[in-house]
Design an enzyme around this catalytic site. Sequence first.
Site, PDB file in Angstrom:
ATOM      1  CB  THR A 163      -1.956   1.057 -11.761  1.00 35.64           C
ATOM      2  OG1 THR A 163      -3.174   0.525 -12.278  1.00 35.64           O
ATOM      3  CG2 THR A 163      -0.816   0.102 -12.101  1.00 35.64           C
ATOM      4  CG  HIS A 164      -4.783   4.589 -11.847  1.00 34.60           C
ATOM      5  ND1 HIS A 164      -4.638   5.818 -12.457  1.00 34.60           N
ATOM      6  CD2 HIS A 164      -4.352   3.670 -12.742  1.00 34.60           C
ATOM      7  CE1 HIS A 164      -4.160   5.645 -13.692  1.00 34.60           C
ATOM      8  NE2 HIS A 164      -3.965   4.344 -13.882  1.00 34.60           N
ATOM      9  CB  SER A 285      -7.148   7.130  20.476  1.00 31.92           C
ATOM     10  OG  SER A 285      -8.121   8.069  20.880  1.00 31.92           O
ATOM     11  CE  LYS A 291      -7.974   6.321  15.928  1.00 35.29           C
ATOM     12  NZ  LYS A 291      -8.284   6.873  14.650  1.00 35.29           N
ATOM     13  CG  ASN A 293      -4.097   6.383  16.099  1.00 33.74           C
ATOM     14  OD1 ASN A 293      -4.967   5.834  15.426  1.00 33.74           O
ATOM     15  ND2 ASN A 293      -4.369   7.224  17.080  1.00 33.74           N
ATOM     16  CD  GLU A 298      -0.702   9.064  11.377  1.00 36.00           C
ATOM     17  OE1 GLU A 298      -1.642   9.828  11.139  1.00 36.00           O
ATOM     18  OE2 GLU A 298      -0.574   8.445  12.453  1.00 36.00           O
TER      19      GLU A 298
END
Length: 466
Positions: A163-164, A285, A291, A293, A298
Site C-alpha cells: 500500500t502506498h 538502447s 539496457k 527496456n 510503457e
Amino acid sequence: MTDRPQTSANSMWGGRFAAGPDAIMEAINASIGFDRRLYAQDIRGSRAHAAMLASAGIISDSDAAAIGEGLLTVLSEIEAGDFPFRSDLEDIHMNVEARLKEIIGEPAGRLHTGRSRNDQVATDFRLWVRDQCDAAVEALGALIRAALGQAEAGADWVMPGFTHLQTAQPVTWGHHMMAYVEMFGRDLSRFQDARKRMNESPLGAAALAGTGYPIDREMTARELGFERPMANSLDAVSDRDFALEFLSAASICAVHLSRLAEELVIWSSAQFRFVSMSDKWSTGSSIMPQKRNPDAAELIRAKIGRILGATVALFTVMKGLPLAYSKDMQEDKEQVFDAADSLMLALAAMAGMLSDLTANREKLEAAASAGFSTATDLADWLVRELGLPFRDAHHVTGSLVALAEGRGVDLPDLSLADMQGVHAGITEDVFGVLGVHNSVASRQSYGGTAPVQVRAQIARWKEKLA
Ligand code: ARG
C-alpha cells in the site's frame, strides 16, 4: 483519394445548387478520408434496405436484385483496393451510391427511397462499434487466460503486497494476478452490456421523422442482427450514446491496462527484478548496452491518453446538441476509430507480454520477507494468543519493529529474549506466524490471499471461461 475538380453542383443533392462548394468547404465537410472504414457496414445496410424495399413492394424485385448485385461489385472493388474514393462525394454513403449508379445505372437511384444518410450513418456506425465490442470481448478473454496462466503457475509464490508502494503484507503472486483477472473480467462484461444496449436498429428512422413509405423496420433489423428497431426516429438518428458507452468501457479498460503496465515497468527494473520480460517484448538502447527496456508496457501505459482523449472529445461534441442530426456528429468516427485501434493493440500486447513473462520466484519471496511485512501477523498473534486489545498489540509490535530496524535485522531474526524484553508474555510460538508462507496461508477469508483461496478463484474463472 482522387480529388476531382469541382465545377458543378453535387450530383447527389445539387438540384437546388448552381455551383459547387468552395475547396475549403469541401475539405471541412468531407468525411470520406476516414468513414471509408465503414464500407462493409454501409454496403451490408444498403443490401438489407434494398431487399426490404422490394419485399414491401416499394421497389421492384428486379431493381432490388440489381442493387444487391451491384453493391457486391462495389464491395469487391473496395476490398481489392481499386475503388476511386472521391472527396467531392463527401462520405462513404455517397461514394458507394455514386459508384453503384455507374455500375447498374437507373435502379441505383431507387436505393435511397425511405431512408436518409442520417439513419444510414447511425446504422453503419452502430454495426461497426458492435463489432468492436465483440473484438474487445475476445481480446479480453485472451488476456484473462494469460493472467490466469500466471496465477496458476505461482498460486503460492509469496511476494510483498503494497500500500502506498510501501511493503504492507505478504500476498501471493497468484492473488496479485487474479486481481487483474477480476478487473479485466468486469471490463469484458462492460463491453457485453454495452453491446446489448446498442443492438437496436436505427435504419428506417429516415432523416428524423420516419417515412411515409410502408417500410418494414423489423425486417431490416433482423437482417442486420439487431434485436429490434429503435422505437423513436429522432432518438435513432441523433444519439451516439452507444459510441460513448464503448469509449467509456474502453477508457476504464485502458486504466486497468495502464496500472498493470506500470507494475510491469516497476517490477522489471534492476531495483525490483520481480519479473523478466521476454526478448519478444523488450527493446535495447542504442547507446547503453546493458539496457532492456519495457517499451511495450510503457506504450500500453500511455494508451489511456488517447483513449480517454477520444472519450472526452466525443462527450464534448455531443453535449448541448439539439435534436435531431447535426453535422457535428460526423466528428464521432475518428475518435472511436482511434480509441478502438489503440485499445485492441494494447490488449493484444498485454496478453502477449503476460504470457511470455517470467516471474522471479526467489526475488519475490526475498522481497516479501523484507520490510517487516509480517508485523500485522505478529500483532494478530498478540491479540489471539495473549488477549491483548488490538491497539495495544499494534503498539507492542511497533516497538519490536523499531528494535529490529535499529539492529538492521528482520522480525524473525530477533531472539525470544529480545521479544520478551518488549512484552513478557511472548512465547516461542510467535515465530510460527513471522514466516511469510504462514502469513499468506492464514489469510483464508473469502477473497483472501491464501493459496487455497487463490486456487478456488482460478478454478471458478476457468469454469466460467470454458
Ligand atoms: N457523413 C455524415 C456523417 O458522418 C453522414 C450523414 C450526413 N447527413 C447529413 N444530413 N448531412 O455524419
